[in-house]
Write a protein that holds these residues in place. Sequence first.
Motif, PDB file in Angstrom:
ATOM      1  N   THR A  15       1.217  -1.537  -0.198  1.00 17.99           N
ATOM      2  CA  THR A  15       0.425   0.058  -0.131  1.00 17.99           C
ATOM      3  C   THR A  15       0.961   0.978   0.539  1.00 17.99           C
ATOM      4  OG1 THR A  15      -1.771  -0.859   2.021  1.00 17.99           O
ATOM      5  CG2 THR A  15      -1.997   0.806   1.290  1.00 17.99           C
ATOM      6  N   CYS A  16       0.435   2.204  -0.996  1.00 15.16           N
ATOM      7  CA  CYS A  16       1.115   3.900  -0.561  1.00 15.16           C
ATOM      8  C   CYS A  16      -0.200   4.214  -0.404  1.00 15.16           C
ATOM      9  CB  CYS A  16       2.511   3.705  -1.761  1.00 15.16           C
ATOM     10  SG  CYS A  16       3.342   5.259  -1.435  1.00 15.16           S
ATOM     11  N   PHE A  17       0.213   5.779  -0.561  1.00 12.80           N
ATOM     12  CA  PHE A  17      -0.289   6.753  -0.054  1.00 12.80           C
ATOM     13  C   PHE A  17      -0.182   7.695   1.007  1.00 12.80           C
ATOM     14  CE2 PHE A  17      -2.699   4.601   4.206  1.00 12.80           C
ATOM     15  CZ  PHE A  17      -2.921   5.312   4.346  1.00 12.80           C
ATOM     16  N   VAL A  18      -0.769   9.327  -0.100  1.00 15.70           N
ATOM     17  CA  VAL A  18      -0.632  10.364   0.822  1.00 15.70           C
ATOM     18  C   VAL A  18      -2.047  10.631   1.573  1.00 15.70           C
ATOM     19  CG1 VAL A  18       0.597  12.734   0.546  1.00 15.70           C
ATOM     20  CG2 VAL A  18       0.950  10.891  -0.751  1.00 15.70           C
ATOM     21  N   GLU A  19      -2.086  11.839   2.789  1.00 17.15           N
ATOM     22  CA  GLU A  19      -3.117  11.107   3.120  1.00 17.15           C
ATOM     23  C   GLU A  19      -2.754  13.037   4.138  1.00 17.15           C
ATOM     24  OE1 GLU A  19      -6.786  12.305   4.414  1.00 17.15           O
ATOM     25  OE2 GLU A  19      -6.303  11.192   3.868  1.00 17.15           O
ATOM     26  N   SER A  20      -2.877  13.870   4.857  1.00 21.95           N
ATOM     27  CA  SER A  20      -2.354  15.256   5.403  1.00 21.95           C
ATOM     28  C   SER A  20      -0.911  15.032   5.852  1.00 21.95           C
ATOM     29  CB  SER A  20      -3.137  14.475   6.723  1.00 21.95           C
ATOM     30  OG  SER A  20      -4.378  14.214   7.363  1.00 21.95           O
ATOM     31  N   GLY A  21      -0.702  15.354   3.843  1.00 23.80           N
ATOM     32  CA  GLY A  21       0.931  15.403   4.235  1.00 23.80           C
ATOM     33  C   GLY A  21       1.469  14.039   4.756  1.00 23.80           C
ATOM     34  N   ILE A  22       1.145  13.307   4.756  1.00 24.28           N
ATOM     35  CA  ILE A  22       2.332  12.205   5.272  1.00 24.28           C
ATOM     36  C   ILE A  22       2.321  10.648   4.373  1.00 24.28           C
ATOM     37  CG2 ILE A  22       2.880  10.559   7.577  1.00 24.28           C
ATOM     38  CD1 ILE A  22       0.645  12.196   9.210  1.00 24.28           C
ATOM     39  N   LEU A  23       2.987   9.964   4.199  1.00 20.71           N
ATOM     40  CA  LEU A  23       3.618   9.419   3.296  1.00 20.71           C
ATOM     41  C   LEU A  23       3.473   8.290   3.938  1.00 20.71           C
ATOM     42  CD1 LEU A  23       4.022   8.424   0.237  1.00 20.71           C
ATOM     43  CD2 LEU A  23       6.712   8.797   1.033  1.00 20.71           C
ATOM     44  N   PHE A  24       2.811   6.624   3.660  1.00 22.18           N
ATOM     45  CA  PHE A  24       1.819   5.441   4.467  1.00 22.18           C
ATOM     46  C   PHE A  24       2.348   4.715   3.168  1.00 22.18           C
ATOM     47  CE2 PHE A  24      -0.372   8.645   6.304  1.00 22.18           C
ATOM     48  CZ  PHE A  24      -1.003   8.643   7.131  1.00 22.18           C
ATOM     49  N   LEU A  25       3.468   4.281   3.818  1.00 30.60           N
ATOM     50  CA  LEU A  25       3.789   2.673   3.350  1.00 30.60           C
ATOM     51  C   LEU A  25       3.471   1.262   4.162  1.00 30.60           C
ATOM     52  CD1 LEU A  25       6.893   4.604   1.919  1.00 30.60           C
ATOM     53  CD2 LEU A  25       5.304   3.960   0.534  1.00 30.60           C
ATOM     54  N   ASN A  26       2.874   0.632   3.051  1.00 33.11           N
ATOM     55  CA  ASN A  26       3.183  -0.925   3.426  1.00 33.11           C
ATOM     56  C   ASN A  26       3.432  -1.548   2.284  1.00 33.11           C
ATOM     57  OD1 ASN A  26       2.408  -3.633   3.839  1.00 33.11           O
ATOM     58  ND2 ASN A  26       0.365  -3.040   4.941  1.00 33.11           N
ATOM     59  N   PRO A  27       4.922  -2.377   3.095  1.00 35.12           N
ATOM     60  CA  PRO A  27       5.209  -3.725   1.842  1.00 35.12           C
ATOM     61  C   PRO A  27       5.376  -4.769   1.862  1.00 35.12           C
ATOM     62  CG  PRO A  27       6.704  -3.580   4.285  1.00 35.12           C
ATOM     63  CD  PRO A  27       5.519  -2.392   4.462  1.00 35.12           C
ATOM     64  N   GLY A  28       3.891  -4.923   2.927  1.00 31.57           N
ATOM     65  CA  GLY A  28       3.501  -6.454   2.182  1.00 31.57           C
ATOM     66  C   GLY A  28       4.186  -7.302   2.601  1.00 31.57           C
ATOM     67  N   ASN A  29       3.757  -8.803   2.544  1.00 32.45           N
ATOM     68  CA  ASN A  29       4.783  -9.676   3.336  1.00 32.45           C
ATOM     69  C   ASN A  29       5.815  -9.978   2.487  1.00 32.45           C
ATOM     70  OD1 ASN A  29       3.104 -10.371   0.869  1.00 32.45           O
ATOM     71  ND2 ASN A  29       2.832 -12.625   1.970  1.00 32.45           N
ATOM     72  N   TYR A  30       7.221  -9.971   3.386  1.00 27.75           N
ATOM     73  CA  TYR A  30       8.320 -10.342   2.679  1.00 27.75           C
ATOM     74  C   TYR A  30       8.281 -12.101   3.217  1.00 27.75           C
ATOM     75  CZ  TYR A  30      13.359 -11.041   2.229  1.00 27.75           C
ATOM     76  OH  TYR A  30      14.221 -10.841   1.370  1.00 27.75           O
ATOM     77  N   PRO A  31       8.711 -12.391   1.857  1.00 28.96           N
ATOM     78  CA  PRO A  31       9.954 -12.346   0.614  1.00 28.96           C
ATOM     79  C   PRO A  31       8.949 -11.961  -0.518  1.00 28.96           C
ATOM     80  CG  PRO A  31      10.106 -14.799   0.977  1.00 28.96           C
ATOM     81  CD  PRO A  31       9.059 -14.458   1.715  1.00 28.96           C
ATOM     82  N   GLN A  32       7.384 -11.833  -0.324  1.00 29.73           N
ATOM     83  CA  GLN A  32       7.070 -11.651  -1.915  1.00 29.73           C
ATOM     84  C   GLN A  32       6.954 -10.829  -2.489  1.00 29.73           C
ATOM     85  OE1 GLN A  32       5.371 -13.839   0.804  1.00 29.73           O
ATOM     86  NE2 GLN A  32       5.714 -16.201  -0.244  1.00 29.73           N
ATOM     87  N   SER A  33       7.163  -9.466  -1.117  1.00 31.45           N
ATOM     88  CA  SER A  33       6.667  -8.573  -1.271  1.00 31.45           C
ATOM     89  C   SER A  33       7.762  -7.780  -0.485  1.00 31.45           C
ATOM     90  CB  SER A  33       5.501  -7.890  -1.841  1.00 31.45           C
ATOM     91  OG  SER A  33       4.899  -7.590  -0.197  1.00 31.45           O
ATOM     92  N   TYR A  34       8.271  -6.639  -1.234  1.00 39.04           N
ATOM     93  CA  TYR A  34       8.883  -5.494  -0.537  1.00 39.04           C
ATOM     94  C   TYR A  34       9.590  -3.412  -0.686  1.00 39.04           C
ATOM     95  CZ  TYR A  34      12.938  -7.520  -3.607  1.00 39.04           C
ATOM     96  OH  TYR A  34      13.785  -7.601  -3.816  1.00 39.04           O
ATOM     97  N   ILE A  35       9.897  -3.456  -0.154  1.00 41.42           N
ATOM     98  CA  ILE A  35      10.022  -1.628  -0.432  1.00 41.42           C
ATOM     99  C   ILE A  35      12.023  -1.623  -0.520  1.00 41.42           C
ATOM    100  CG2 ILE A  35       9.304   0.892  -0.507  1.00 41.42           C
ATOM    101  CD1 ILE A  35       6.851  -0.171   0.719  1.00 41.42           C
ATOM    102  N   GLU A  36      12.031  -1.353  -1.462  1.00 39.38           N
ATOM    103  CA  GLU A  36      13.855   0.368  -1.217  1.00 39.38           C
ATOM    104  C   GLU A  36      13.594   0.959  -1.964  1.00 39.38           C
ATOM    105  OE1 GLU A  36      16.532  -2.393  -4.202  1.00 39.38           O
ATOM    106  OE2 GLU A  36      16.845  -3.870  -2.275  1.00 39.38           O
ATOM    107  N   ILE A  37      14.314   1.804  -0.763  1.00 39.81           N
ATOM    108  CA  ILE A  37      14.051   3.360  -1.369  1.00 39.81           C
ATOM    109  C   ILE A  37      15.369   3.366  -2.007  1.00 39.81           C
ATOM    110  CG2 ILE A  37      14.120   5.852   0.016  1.00 39.81           C
ATOM    111  CD1 ILE A  37      11.881   4.000   1.900  1.00 39.81           C
ATOM    112  N   GLU A  38      15.798   4.351  -2.575  1.00 39.51           N
ATOM    113  CA  GLU A  38      17.257   4.633  -3.025  1.00 39.51           C
ATOM    114  C   GLU A  38      17.486   6.178  -3.248  1.00 39.51           C
ATOM    115  OE1 GLU A  38      21.286   2.968  -5.682  1.00 39.51           O
ATOM    116  OE2 GLU A  38      19.626   2.258  -5.563  1.00 39.51           O
ATOM    117  N   ASP A  39      17.878   6.643  -2.843  1.00 44.69           N
ATOM    118  CA  ASP A  39      18.568   8.266  -3.113  1.00 44.69           C
ATOM    119  C   ASP A  39      16.941   8.723  -3.102  1.00 44.69           C
ATOM    120  OD1 ASP A  39      20.684   8.082  -3.575  1.00 44.69           O
ATOM    121  OD2 ASP A  39      20.514   7.237  -5.742  1.00 44.69           O
ATOM    122  N   GLN A  40      16.421   9.471  -3.559  1.00 46.25           N
ATOM    123  CA  GLN A  40      15.045   9.376  -3.283  1.00 46.25           C
ATOM    124  C   GLN A  40      14.012   8.991  -4.014  1.00 46.25           C
ATOM    125  OE1 GLN A  40      14.527  12.591  -2.063  1.00 46.25           O
ATOM    126  NE2 GLN A  40      16.936  12.266  -1.889  1.00 46.25           N
TER     127      GLN A  40
END
Length: 147
Positions: A105-130
Amino acid sequence: MRILVISDSHRNDLSTINFQRYDVVIHCGDYGQSQDILLKHHVLFVKGNCDTYGKEKQSLTVFNKKILVTHGNHEQVKFGYQRLVYRALEEQAEICFFGHTHEQTCFVESGILFLNPGNYPQSYIEIEDQNIVFYKNGKMLIQDYKW
Protein backbone atom coordinates in the motif's frame (compact mmCIF):
# COMPACT_ATOMS: atom_id res chain seq x y z
CA MET A 1 21.10 6.28 0.84
CA ARG A 2 19.59 2.82 0.51
CA ILE A 3 16.76 1.53 2.73
CA LEU A 4 15.00 -1.84 2.78
CA VAL A 5 11.49 -2.00 4.29
CA ILE A 6 9.93 -5.39 4.98
CA SER A 7 7.06 -6.75 7.05
CA ASP A 8 5.15 -9.89 7.88
CA SER A 9 7.96 -12.33 7.15
CA HIS A 10 6.51 -14.74 9.73
CA ARG A 11 8.37 -18.07 9.34
CA ASN A 12 10.40 -17.04 6.29
CA ASP A 13 14.19 -17.08 6.60
CA LEU A 14 15.70 -13.57 6.74
CA SER A 15 19.31 -14.80 6.71
CA THR A 16 19.32 -14.62 2.90
CA ILE A 17 19.06 -10.81 2.97
CA ASN A 18 22.30 -9.00 2.17
CA PHE A 19 22.01 -6.56 5.08
CA GLN A 20 25.34 -4.88 4.24
CA ARG A 21 23.79 -3.65 0.99
CA TYR A 22 21.56 -1.21 2.91
CA ASP A 23 22.18 1.80 5.10
CA VAL A 24 18.99 1.06 7.04
CA VAL A 25 16.70 -1.98 7.23
CA ILE A 26 13.22 -1.60 8.76
CA HIS A 27 10.90 -4.49 9.68
CA CYS A 28 7.27 -3.57 10.40
CA GLY A 29 6.53 -6.58 12.60
CA ASP A 30 5.51 -10.23 12.51
CA TYR A 31 9.13 -11.29 12.15
CA GLY A 32 8.53 -14.86 13.36
CA GLN A 33 11.67 -16.68 14.51
CA SER A 34 14.04 -14.04 13.07
CA GLN A 35 14.51 -11.88 16.16
CA ASP A 36 18.18 -12.88 16.53
CA ILE A 37 18.91 -11.99 12.90
CA LEU A 38 17.20 -8.59 13.30
CA LEU A 39 19.21 -7.82 16.42
CA LYS A 40 22.48 -9.07 14.90
CA HIS A 41 22.10 -6.79 11.87
CA HIS A 42 20.78 -3.77 13.83
CA VAL A 43 17.45 -3.81 12.01
CA LEU A 44 14.93 -1.24 13.21
CA PHE A 45 11.84 -3.31 14.00
CA VAL A 46 8.56 -3.25 15.86
CA LYS A 47 6.51 -6.03 17.42
CA GLY A 48 3.66 -7.43 15.34
CA ASN A 49 0.58 -9.19 16.65
CA CYS A 50 2.39 -12.57 16.24
CA ASP A 51 5.58 -11.43 18.04
CA THR A 52 6.51 -11.39 21.73
CA TYR A 53 9.45 -8.97 21.70
CA GLY A 54 9.85 -5.36 20.61
CA LYS A 55 8.20 -1.98 20.81
CA GLU A 56 4.70 -1.54 19.45
CA LYS A 57 5.81 1.57 17.57
CA GLN A 58 8.98 3.53 16.95
CA SER A 59 9.45 7.14 15.98
CA LEU A 60 12.82 7.92 14.50
CA THR A 61 14.60 10.21 12.09
CA VAL A 62 16.23 8.63 9.07
CA PHE A 63 18.02 10.79 6.50
CA ASN A 64 16.29 13.91 7.87
CA LYS A 65 12.78 12.41 7.65
CA LYS A 66 10.66 11.86 10.76
CA ILE A 67 9.35 8.30 10.48
CA LEU A 68 6.77 6.31 12.40
CA VAL A 69 7.09 2.52 12.25
CA THR A 70 4.18 0.43 13.50
CA HIS A 71 2.76 -2.96 12.67
CA GLY A 72 -0.76 -1.60 12.26
CA ASN A 73 -2.76 -4.07 14.30
CA HIS A 74 -3.29 -1.54 17.14
CA GLU A 75 -4.49 0.97 14.55
CA GLN A 76 -6.80 -1.70 13.05
CA VAL A 77 -5.51 -1.12 9.51
CA LYS A 78 -7.46 -4.11 8.19
CA PHE A 79 -10.61 -2.00 8.71
CA GLY A 80 -9.31 1.31 7.33
CA TYR A 81 -6.50 3.78 7.83
CA GLN A 82 -8.12 6.53 9.91
CA ARG A 83 -6.54 5.44 13.22
CA LEU A 84 -3.16 5.04 11.50
CA VAL A 85 -3.41 8.56 10.10
CA TYR A 86 -4.27 9.94 13.55
CA ARG A 87 -1.33 8.05 15.10
CA ALA A 88 1.08 9.46 12.47
CA LEU A 89 -0.28 12.97 13.03
CA GLU A 90 0.21 12.58 16.81
CA GLU A 91 3.81 11.52 16.21
CA GLN A 92 4.32 14.40 13.72
CA ALA A 93 5.61 11.88 11.20
CA GLU A 94 6.43 12.70 7.60
CA ILE A 95 6.48 9.01 6.63
CA CYS A 96 4.72 6.03 8.21
CA PHE A 97 5.77 2.43 7.57
CA PHE A 98 3.28 -0.25 8.58
CA GLY A 99 2.34 -3.86 7.89
CA HIS A 100 -0.28 -6.33 9.12
CA THR A 101 -2.46 -6.50 5.98
CA HIS A 102 0.12 -8.37 3.84
CA GLU A 103 -0.86 -6.00 0.98
CA GLN A 104 1.46 -3.43 -0.52
CA THR A 105 0.00 0.00 0.00
CA CYS A 106 1.15 3.52 -0.73
CA PHE A 107 -0.86 6.68 -0.16
CA VAL A 108 -0.56 10.25 1.08
CA GLU A 109 -2.94 11.59 3.72
CA SER A 110 -2.64 14.89 5.59
CA GLY A 111 0.75 15.42 3.97
CA ILE A 112 2.14 12.13 5.36
CA LEU A 113 3.42 9.34 3.11
CA PHE A 114 2.12 5.90 4.21
CA LEU A 115 3.93 2.78 2.97
CA ASN A 116 3.15 -0.88 3.57
CA PRO A 117 5.74 -3.22 2.01
CA GLY A 118 3.40 -6.25 2.01
CA ASN A 119 4.57 -9.68 3.18
CA TYR A 120 8.23 -10.64 2.81
CA PRO A 121 9.70 -12.33 0.76
CA GLN A 122 6.87 -12.00 -1.77
CA SER A 123 6.94 -8.22 -1.52
CA TYR A 124 9.10 -5.46 -0.08
CA ILE A 125 10.17 -1.86 -0.63
CA GLU A 126 13.59 -0.45 -1.49
CA ILE A 127 14.31 3.24 -1.21
CA GLU A 128 17.39 4.44 -3.04
CA ASP A 129 18.27 8.11 -3.06
CA GLN A 130 14.86 9.71 -3.67
CA ASN A 131 13.15 6.76 -5.41
CA ILE A 132 10.69 4.43 -3.68
CA VAL A 133 10.41 1.12 -5.52
CA PHE A 134 7.97 -1.69 -4.73
CA TYR A 135 8.90 -5.29 -5.48
CA LYS A 136 6.35 -8.09 -5.76
CA ASN A 137 7.05 -11.71 -6.71
CA GLY A 138 10.54 -10.77 -7.89
CA LYS A 139 9.33 -7.99 -10.19
CA MET A 140 9.97 -4.29 -9.78
CA LEU A 141 6.87 -2.13 -9.70
CA ILE A 142 7.56 1.56 -10.33
CA GLN A 143 5.75 4.06 -8.13
CA ASP A 144 5.39 7.81 -8.52
CA TYR A 145 6.22 8.46 -4.89
CA LYS A 146 9.48 10.08 -3.81
CA TRP A 147 11.29 10.03 -0.47
